[in-house]
Scaffold this motif. Sequence first.
Motif, PDB file in Angstrom:
ATOM      1  N   ARG A  90       0.840  -1.197   0.000  1.00  0.00           N
ATOM      2  CA  ARG A  90       0.000   0.000   0.000  1.00  0.00           C
ATOM      3  C   ARG A  90       0.880   1.254   0.000  1.00  0.00           C
ATOM      4  O   ARG A  90       0.639   2.195  -0.737  1.00  0.00           O
ATOM      5  N   ALA A  91       1.930   1.244   0.839  1.00  0.00           N
ATOM      6  CA  ALA A  91       2.793   2.423   0.941  1.00  0.00           C
ATOM      7  C   ALA A  91       3.574   2.644  -0.353  1.00  0.00           C
ATOM      8  O   ALA A  91       3.734   3.778  -0.794  1.00  0.00           O
ATOM      9  N   ASP A 304       2.075   8.181   6.718  1.00  0.00           N
ATOM     10  CA  ASP A 304       1.556   7.113   7.576  1.00  0.00           C
ATOM     11  C   ASP A 304       0.701   6.170   6.761  1.00  0.00           C
ATOM     12  O   ASP A 304      -0.085   6.634   5.943  1.00  0.00           O
ATOM     13  N   TYR A 305       0.801   4.906   7.029  1.00  0.00           N
ATOM     14  CA  TYR A 305      -0.058   3.944   6.347  1.00  0.00           C
ATOM     15  C   TYR A 305      -0.557   2.946   7.372  1.00  0.00           C
ATOM     16  O   TYR A 305       0.167   2.589   8.304  1.00  0.00           O
ATOM     17  N   TYR A 306      -1.785   2.472   7.186  1.00  0.00           N
ATOM     18  CA  TYR A 306      -2.351   1.508   8.115  1.00  0.00           C
ATOM     19  C   TYR A 306      -2.939   0.360   7.311  1.00  0.00           C
ATOM     20  O   TYR A 306      -3.477   0.565   6.224  1.00  0.00           O
ATOM     21  N   ALA A 308      -4.974  -3.565   8.184  1.00  0.00           N
ATOM     22  CA  ALA A 308      -5.340  -4.585   9.159  1.00  0.00           C
ATOM     23  C   ALA A 308      -5.714  -5.865   8.431  1.00  0.00           C
ATOM     24  O   ALA A 308      -6.225  -5.820   7.310  1.00  0.00           O
ATOM     25  N   ARG A 319       0.748  -0.070  11.682  1.00  0.00           N
ATOM     26  CA  ARG A 319       0.883   1.334  11.321  1.00  0.00           C
ATOM     27  C   ARG A 319       2.331   1.554  10.931  1.00  0.00           C
ATOM     28  O   ARG A 319       3.240   1.256  11.701  1.00  0.00           O
TER      29      ARG A 319
ATOM     30  N   ARG B  25      -5.468   4.744  -0.094  1.00  0.00           N
ATOM     31  CA  ARG B  25      -4.020   4.982  -0.115  1.00  0.00           C
ATOM     32  C   ARG B  25      -3.424   4.825   1.280  1.00  0.00           C
ATOM     33  O   ARG B  25      -2.338   4.283   1.454  1.00  0.00           O
ATOM     34  N   LYS B  26      -4.149   5.310   2.297  1.00  0.00           N
ATOM     35  CA  LYS B  26      -3.587   5.407   3.640  1.00  0.00           C
ATOM     36  C   LYS B  26      -4.051   4.288   4.577  1.00  0.00           C
ATOM     37  O   LYS B  26      -3.354   3.927   5.511  1.00  0.00           O
ATOM     38  N   GLY B  27      -5.271   3.800   4.376  1.00  0.00           N
ATOM     39  CA  GLY B  27      -5.772   2.759   5.256  1.00  0.00           C
ATOM     40  C   GLY B  27      -6.503   3.273   6.472  1.00  0.00           C
ATOM     41  O   GLY B  27      -6.892   2.494   7.325  1.00  0.00           O
ATOM     42  N   PHE B  28      -6.675   4.589   6.608  1.00  0.00           N
ATOM     43  CA  PHE B  28      -7.543   5.097   7.673  1.00  0.00           C
ATOM     44  C   PHE B  28      -8.313   6.292   7.131  1.00  0.00           C
ATOM     45  O   PHE B  28      -7.902   6.926   6.164  1.00  0.00           O
ATOM     46  N   ARG B 125     -12.059   4.251  10.315  1.00  0.00           N
ATOM     47  CA  ARG B 125     -10.884   4.175  11.179  1.00  0.00           C
ATOM     48  C   ARG B 125     -10.421   5.599  11.486  1.00  0.00           C
ATOM     49  O   ARG B 125     -10.196   6.388  10.567  1.00  0.00           O
ATOM     50  N   ARG B 129      -4.056  12.221  17.005  1.00  0.00           N
ATOM     51  CA  ARG B 129      -2.646  12.460  17.357  1.00  0.00           C
ATOM     52  C   ARG B 129      -2.552  13.659  18.268  1.00  0.00           C
ATOM     53  O   ARG B 129      -3.293  14.623  18.138  1.00  0.00           O
TER      54      ARG B 129
END
Lengths: 372, 190
Positions: A90-91, A304-306, A308, A319, B25-28, B125, B129
Motif C-alpha cells: 500500500r505504501a 503514515d499507512y495503516y 489490518a 501502522r 491509499r492510507k488505510g484510515f 478508522r 494524534r
Amino acid sequence: MSAFAESEAKETFVLNLGPQHPATHGVLRVKLTMDGEYIAEAEPVLGYIHRMHEKMGENRTWAQFLPNTGRMDYLHALAYNHGYVSVVERAAGIEVPERAEYLRVITAELNRVSSHLLWFGAFILDLGGFSPLLYAFDDREHILDLLESVTGSRLTYCYFRFGGVYNDIDDNFVPGTRAFIKRLRERMPMYHNLVTKNIILMKRLQEVGPISAEMCRKYGATGPVCRGSGINFDVRKHEPYSIYPEFDFDVPVYDQCDSMARYMVRMDEIEQSLRIIEQALDKLPEGPVMAEKVPKILKPAKGDYYHAVETARGSFGLRVVSDGTNTPYRLKLRSPTFSNLSLFGEACQGMLLPDALALMGSLDLVIPEIDR
Amino acid sequence: MNCAAIKQKLAAIGAGAVSETDYARKGFALDVQVAPEQLVAAVSALDAEGFFIEAVTGVDWLGEQAALRKAAEAKVAAEAKAKAEAAAAAGEEAPPAEPAAEQGELPEDALEAVYDFNHYESLCRVTVRTRVPRSKPEVPTISQIYPGADWHERETHDFFGIIFVGHPYLVPLLLPEDADYHPLLKDFRP
C-alpha cells in the motif's frame, strides 16, 4: 459451591500462576489474589519473551523485516506475513498479480485451520481431556505437510514477498488440499460428537466466563472473542482486503457471551475457511506469482499507512511511518491477543480458579504475539 | 453512525485539524490533530459514538525541526540562485546576496502520541494524534474512558517515556520492572 464469590473478599493470599504453567501457553504469569477458591484480583504480568520487534523494524530494510513477522504469532504466521506485505505494498504502490493473491488466501486460510485445530486440542487439554489433542495434531500434520511443500517451512513461514509470493505451488498441492478438505469435513462430526456434545465440556463452558459486548468494545477485543459476544466483526468482511470479496463465506456469530460461544465460533470458522479454500482452488487463475518491476530497494513515499488483517485471533493492524528511506521510520504492530488478554483481569473477578483457566483457554492466547 | 457525523463532532470540540484521508491509499479515514488538553474530550466523543480502541502508540520526531529548517534554507538558497541566474541572463549585474536571515534557536522536537480507533459496524478508522515537547512529554490518560487503553499506555510509556498523567498504574509492562530506558526513542543507545 456457587460459581461466583458471594461476598467481599475478607482474607486473601497471593498465588502465582505461571510463568511456567502449562495452562498459560508459553510464558505468561498471572498474579492472582485469591479468596479461597475464588479470584479477588488477577493481574497478568507480561514481557517474559519480549523481543522488541518494533525496534528491529527500525534497524533493517523493509524486506529484511519479513522473517520477523512469522515469529510473532507462530500459529498463524501467514496472516502476519499478509499484513506486513499488504501495508508495504500500500505504501509503495505495488500491484500484486491475481494468482499470487489466490495463493496467499489459500495458504493463509489453511494456516488458520491449523491454528484453530491446535487451539482446539490445547484448549481441551487445559480442561483435562487429553485425547482430542492427538486427533487434532493428526489433522494438523496434513496441513503442515501441504504448507511445507509450498513455503519450505512448517511453522514460522516467510512465504509472501512484496509483489507476490516467492514460489509457485507444485502439481500435488491442489489434489492434496482437496483430499485434506474432504478428510477434515468427515472428521468434524466426530469432533462434535466426541467433544462438543460432551456433558463435562458443556458444564465447564456454558455460562462460564461471561464477556459482554460492551466489555469487548471498551477493551478493543476482536476476532472470535468479540464474535462470541454477538458482535459481527471480521476484518475480511468489514474492511475487505486482498481478494476476500470474491468468496462466499459466513462469519459465525454467537451471542451467549460465554466460553462455549467462543468455542463454537472457532469450530464453525474451520468450516468457513474450508469453503474459502475450496472456492479459491476452483477459481485459481494461471499467471505469474510475482509482480514484475518491484524495485530491489524500496523507498515508500513519506507518510503514515495503516493496514489490518484478520488473523485466527483477531484483527492484526500495522501502522507504518515512512520517511522516504529504505528503512521504516516507525513500525507499530497491533496484535489482537494483547487487547483480548487485557480484559482478563476484569472478566475473571469473583470466578473460581478452574473456570478462569477455561476462560483463559477460550481467549486463545499466543504469548510471543502479546509480548512481541 | 458514519464518518461525517464523528468528523463534525470532533471539529466542534475544536480539534486543531480534522482531515479526511484517502482511505485506499492510507488505510484510515480520519486524521485528527488535537492539543493534549483536548484529548479527553475528543476520545469521549468517540466513545459516545460507539468506537472501540485499537491501539495507542507513539512516534519520536527527533531531528524534525532541524530537517525543516534545512529544507527552508535550501529553498531560500535555490531562490537566490535562480534570481542571480536570471539577472546574469538579462546582462545585468548580479544583485548583492541577501544576508542570511537571523536564525533563532531551533524549536524543540516533539513526541507524538497516536491513538487508533475503529468501529464494529461501520468502516471508519480514526487516528487521533497529539504532540508534546520531548523534554516534558505529558499527556492525559484515557484509561478512565477506555479501560483497554491502560495496557496500551503502559506500553507506550515503556517504549517512549510518554507520561500519561492520571494513569492508575504506570509501571513497565513489557520491559523489565526496573527498566529506566525507552528503546524506541531515536537517541536511545543500548
